[in-house]
Write a protein that holds these residues in place. Sequence first.
Motif, PDB file in Angstrom:
ATOM      1  N   VAL A 190       0.854  -1.183   0.000  1.00 11.06           N
ATOM      2  CA  VAL A 190       0.000   0.000   0.000  1.00 11.06           C
ATOM      3  C   VAL A 190       0.893   1.237   0.000  1.00 11.06           C
ATOM      4  CG1 VAL A 190      -2.046  -1.041   1.063  1.00 11.06           C
ATOM      5  CG2 VAL A 190      -0.235  -0.079   2.518  1.00 11.06           C
ATOM      6  N   CYS A 191       0.248   2.391  -0.151  1.00 11.49           N
ATOM      7  CA  CYS A 191       0.893   3.638  -0.517  1.00 11.49           C
ATOM      8  C   CYS A 191       1.913   4.202   0.470  1.00 11.49           C
ATOM      9  CB  CYS A 191      -0.205   4.670  -0.764  1.00 11.49           C
ATOM     10  SG  CYS A 191       0.370   6.350  -0.937  1.00 11.49           S
ATOM     11  N   ALA A 192       1.466   4.674   1.630  1.00 14.78           N
ATOM     12  CA  ALA A 192       2.335   5.456   2.511  1.00 14.78           C
ATOM     13  C   ALA A 192       3.602   4.716   2.927  1.00 14.78           C
ATOM     14  CB  ALA A 192       1.553   5.930   3.738  1.00 14.78           C
ATOM     15  N   PRO A 193       3.525   3.464   3.387  1.00 12.38           N
ATOM     16  CA  PRO A 193       4.763   2.797   3.784  1.00 12.38           C
ATOM     17  C   PRO A 193       5.701   2.547   2.620  1.00 12.38           C
ATOM     18  CG  PRO A 193       2.906   1.270   3.830  1.00 12.38           C
ATOM     19  CD  PRO A 193       2.334   2.634   3.653  1.00 12.38           C
ATOM     20  N   SER A 194       5.137   2.318   1.440  1.00 12.05           N
ATOM     21  CA  SER A 194       5.984   2.142   0.260  1.00 12.05           C
ATOM     22  C   SER A 194       6.790   3.401  -0.015  1.00 12.05           C
ATOM     23  CB  SER A 194       5.118   1.781  -0.944  1.00 12.05           C
ATOM     24  OG  SER A 194       5.918   1.428  -2.053  1.00 12.05           O
ATOM     25  N   GLY A 197      15.095   4.810   2.797  1.00 13.58           N
ATOM     26  CA  GLY A 197      16.063   3.735   2.638  1.00 13.58           C
ATOM     27  C   GLY A 197      15.904   2.566   3.581  1.00 13.58           C
ATOM     28  N   TYR A 198      14.749   2.493   4.268  1.00 16.14           N
ATOM     29  CA  TYR A 198      14.498   1.393   5.204  1.00 16.14           C
ATOM     30  C   TYR A 198      13.382   0.486   4.707  1.00 16.14           C
ATOM     31  CZ  TYR A 198      17.284   3.807   8.753  1.00 16.14           C
ATOM     32  OH  TYR A 198      18.308   4.404   9.445  1.00 16.14           O
ATOM     33  N   HIS A 199      13.545  -0.829   4.892  1.00 13.60           N
ATOM     34  CA  HIS A 199      12.460  -1.752   4.602  1.00 13.60           C
ATOM     35  C   HIS A 199      11.479  -1.777   5.769  1.00 13.60           C
ATOM     36  CE1 HIS A 199      14.117  -4.760   7.293  1.00 13.60           C
ATOM     37  NE2 HIS A 199      15.135  -5.093   6.498  1.00 13.60           N
ATOM     38  N   MET A 200      10.451  -2.602   5.657  1.00 16.31           N
ATOM     39  CA  MET A 200       9.346  -2.556   6.617  1.00 16.31           C
ATOM     40  C   MET A 200       9.689  -3.100   7.999  1.00 16.31           C
ATOM     41  SD  MET A 200       6.802  -0.960   5.363  1.00 16.31           S
ATOM     42  CE  MET A 200       8.046   0.130   4.648  1.00 16.31           C
ATOM     43  N   GLY A 201      10.844  -3.685   8.146  1.00 17.91           N
ATOM     44  CA  GLY A 201      11.255  -4.096   9.478  1.00 17.91           C
ATOM     45  C   GLY A 201      11.806  -2.946  10.295  1.00 17.91           C
ATOM     46  N   HIS A 202      12.168  -1.856   9.618  1.00 10.29           N
ATOM     47  CA  HIS A 202      12.795  -0.727  10.301  1.00 10.29           C
ATOM     48  C   HIS A 202      12.150   0.620   9.979  1.00 10.29           C
ATOM     49  CE1 HIS A 202      16.452  -3.561  10.050  1.00 10.29           C
ATOM     50  NE2 HIS A 202      15.981  -3.613  11.282  1.00 10.29           N
ATOM     51  N   ALA A 203      11.318   0.692   8.970  1.00 10.62           N
ATOM     52  CA  ALA A 203      10.715   1.962   8.566  1.00 10.62           C
ATOM     53  C   ALA A 203       9.825   2.514   9.684  1.00 10.62           C
ATOM     54  CB  ALA A 203       9.900   1.782   7.288  1.00 10.62           C
ATOM     55  N   TYR A 204       9.755   3.829   9.765  1.00 12.33           N
ATOM     56  CA  TYR A 204       8.897   4.457  10.773  1.00 12.33           C
ATOM     57  C   TYR A 204       7.423   4.312  10.403  1.00 12.33           C
ATOM     58  CZ  TYR A 204       6.784   8.030  13.753  1.00 12.33           C
ATOM     59  OH  TYR A 204       5.998   8.691  14.657  1.00 12.33           O
ATOM     60  N   ILE A 205       7.101   4.479   9.115  1.00  4.76           N
ATOM     61  CA  ILE A 205       5.725   4.339   8.639  1.00  4.76           C
ATOM     62  C   ILE A 205       5.592   2.980   7.963  1.00  4.76           C
ATOM     63  CG2 ILE A 205       3.957   5.275   7.094  1.00  4.76           C
ATOM     64  CD1 ILE A 205       5.281   8.021   7.444  1.00  4.76           C
ATOM     65  N   ARG A 206       4.758   2.110   8.525  1.00 12.96           N
ATOM     66  CA  ARG A 206       4.622   0.742   8.007  1.00 12.96           C
ATOM     67  C   ARG A 206       3.206   0.435   7.528  1.00 12.96           C
ATOM     68  NH1 ARG A 206       8.340  -2.732  12.384  1.00 12.96           N
ATOM     69  NH2 ARG A 206       9.846  -1.054  12.766  1.00 12.96           N
ATOM     70  N   GLY A 207       2.354   1.458   7.481  1.00 11.28           N
ATOM     71  CA  GLY A 207       0.992   1.263   7.008  1.00 11.28           C
ATOM     72  C   GLY A 207       0.367   2.604   6.669  1.00 11.28           C
ATOM     73  N   ASN A 208      -0.799   2.571   6.046  1.00 10.38           N
ATOM     74  CA  ASN A 208      -1.529   3.794   5.736  1.00 10.38           C
ATOM     75  C   ASN A 208      -2.172   4.325   7.008  1.00 10.38           C
ATOM     76  OD1 ASN A 208      -0.961   3.971   3.014  1.00 10.38           O
ATOM     77  ND2 ASN A 208      -2.772   2.828   2.375  1.00 10.38           N
ATOM     78  N   ALA A 209      -1.684   5.450   7.476  1.00 10.23           N
ATOM     79  CA  ALA A 209      -2.204   6.051   8.708  1.00 10.23           C
ATOM     80  C   ALA A 209      -1.798   7.516   8.711  1.00 10.23           C
ATOM     81  CB  ALA A 209      -1.637   5.343   9.941  1.00 10.23           C
ATOM     82  N   ASP A 210      -2.423   8.287   9.596  1.00  9.32           N
ATOM     83  CA  ASP A 210      -2.059   9.685   9.756  1.00  9.32           C
ATOM     84  C   ASP A 210      -0.812   9.749  10.630  1.00  9.32           C
ATOM     85  OD1 ASP A 210      -1.947  12.404   9.890  1.00  9.32           O
ATOM     86  OD2 ASP A 210      -3.678  12.654  11.207  1.00  9.32           O
ATOM     87  N   HIS A 269      -0.096  -4.374   7.768  1.00  7.25           N
ATOM     88  CA  HIS A 269      -0.870  -4.333   9.010  1.00  7.25           C
ATOM     89  C   HIS A 269      -2.368  -4.105   8.831  1.00  7.25           C
ATOM     90  CE1 HIS A 269       2.578  -4.246  11.904  1.00  7.25           C
ATOM     91  NE2 HIS A 269       3.221  -3.866  10.808  1.00  7.25           N
ATOM     92  N   GLU A 270      -2.857  -3.912   7.632  1.00  7.94           N
ATOM     93  CA  GLU A 270      -4.274  -3.565   7.476  1.00  7.94           C
ATOM     94  C   GLU A 270      -5.213  -4.709   7.806  1.00  7.94           C
ATOM     95  OE1 GLU A 270      -5.580  -1.709   3.897  1.00  7.94           O
ATOM     96  OE2 GLU A 270      -4.073  -0.130   3.995  1.00  7.94           O
ATOM     97  N   ARG A 271      -4.811  -5.928   7.530  1.00 10.31           N
ATOM     98  CA  ARG A 271      -5.685  -7.077   7.750  1.00 10.31           C
ATOM     99  C   ARG A 271      -5.261  -7.879   8.974  1.00 10.31           C
ATOM    100  NH1 ARG A 271      -5.928  -8.604   1.378  1.00 10.31           N
ATOM    101  NH2 ARG A 271      -3.790  -9.239   1.808  1.00 10.31           N
ATOM    102  N   GLY A 272      -4.430  -7.280   9.781  1.00 11.54           N
ATOM    103  CA  GLY A 272      -3.878  -7.981  10.932  1.00 11.54           C
ATOM    104  C   GLY A 272      -2.375  -7.831  10.905  1.00 11.54           C
TER     105      GLY A 272
END
Length: 459
Positions: free
Chosen positions: A77-81, A88-101, A388-391
């Motif tokens: 999905v958009c924001a974490p991508s 430069g961080y993948h989803m194990g370390h990125a601050y934003i990991r899902g679509n959220a404010d 994280h959207e579906r669990g």
Amino acid sequence: MELIGSMKNLIPLALLLLSAAASPQEARKPNIVFIHADDLGYGDLSCYGQKNFATPNIDRLAAQGLRFTSYYAGNTVCAPSRCALMTGYHMGHAYIRGNADQPLRPEDVTVAELLKKAGYSTAMIGKWGLGLEKSTGAPNRKGFDYSYGYLDQVHAHKQYTDHLIRNGERVEKDPSLWSNDLFTQESLDWFDRNKAEPFFLYLNYTNPHAELLVPEDSLGEYKGKFPEKPFVNGQGDGPGAKGYASQPTPHAAFAAMVTRMDRDVGRLLEKLKALGLDETTLVLFTSDNGPHKEGGGDPAFFGSSGPLRGIKRDLTEGGIREPMIARWPGRIPPGTTTDFACAHWDFLPTACELAGARAPDGIDGISIVPTLSGGSQKPHELLYWEFHERGYDQAIRMGDWKGVRNGLGEPLQLYDLKTDLHEDNNIAVKHPDVVEKLEAAMKACRADSEKWVPKLRKK
């Protein structure tokens, strides 16, 4: 022997960076133009197999440069991508990991900040999604000299709107003007204003995300060409389908949106050529995640995932593997293809290396400059995603092994991408040693986050 091997690996990089010494114009740092489509699938370009419509300008981009076949978005999905791309961080370390404010923080260093320090003019045009105008994540606070477009990703669902945000301020616009047309014109004008110095343009079209709305002069070509299930506002299969105001002929609208974007990519390339910037500009084109079903979107009809399984919100290949094309005349060998596996988080270190800037320590990305120049390089140890959207879903790629977990506590599925690109045959039972290795790697490469806590999938 090891020294000789290391020197061989440096030769393509040296050729790419030092061949610029031929003239004063070529000696300057390269311009970087990163064009980001929104929800464009692996199979949505004719150079990646699309048969229902053609994308001749993007195809020409590929013919003149390098086409990736194993390139991945930062998330499904958009924001974490986009966070992965910028930091430069993948989803194990990125601050934003899902679509959220959740805006980027002051300590989240972006590629724009690094390039700006290296002497680049920087612009973000189009969809941002990493912080509103008054937040710490506003683009003008994250290294961009100029910004224009949608900062709120929900606002960006509207292809027509009465306002956009320029440099942190609301600016009214004619609601009859299609926003993506404005993004193209803003980019052309920005090239004119910044042609004399190295620049970085991050151009984010909202094509072909829903709403599926496009000007009539593009829609007409496709009316009656495809069978249609008329779209009715509030209906649809995808999450958030309610509220979209797509055109009643969504198949025609989708095709028109992609081909209008293709037309505008052609306009951008012609502008660079007219300004004499062809040979000093690296152009990259890709998408933020897999194809969508919202607003009448129909990835099955268009074969938008190509040979892959899954769409947006899936961590199978169709949700995260994307088209990626890189063009730089005289630097990148034309008409070439690579299956080197890389991802959004590699852009920051790649851009930094080309600009002579230092990338932050500890990021997950690696520079792919050797691959761009036609050389070989050491592959990633792993690529990692979580959703994280579906669990709590997870995916990992190590070599040709792909692990997918659909839900917290669920067993890891295992696929061999070399023989099973469509991920049809779960062979976890046959390879418990590989499953154990992937499980350990996923645990080791993930840092806990107070915001993104693993949770059970909703029933």
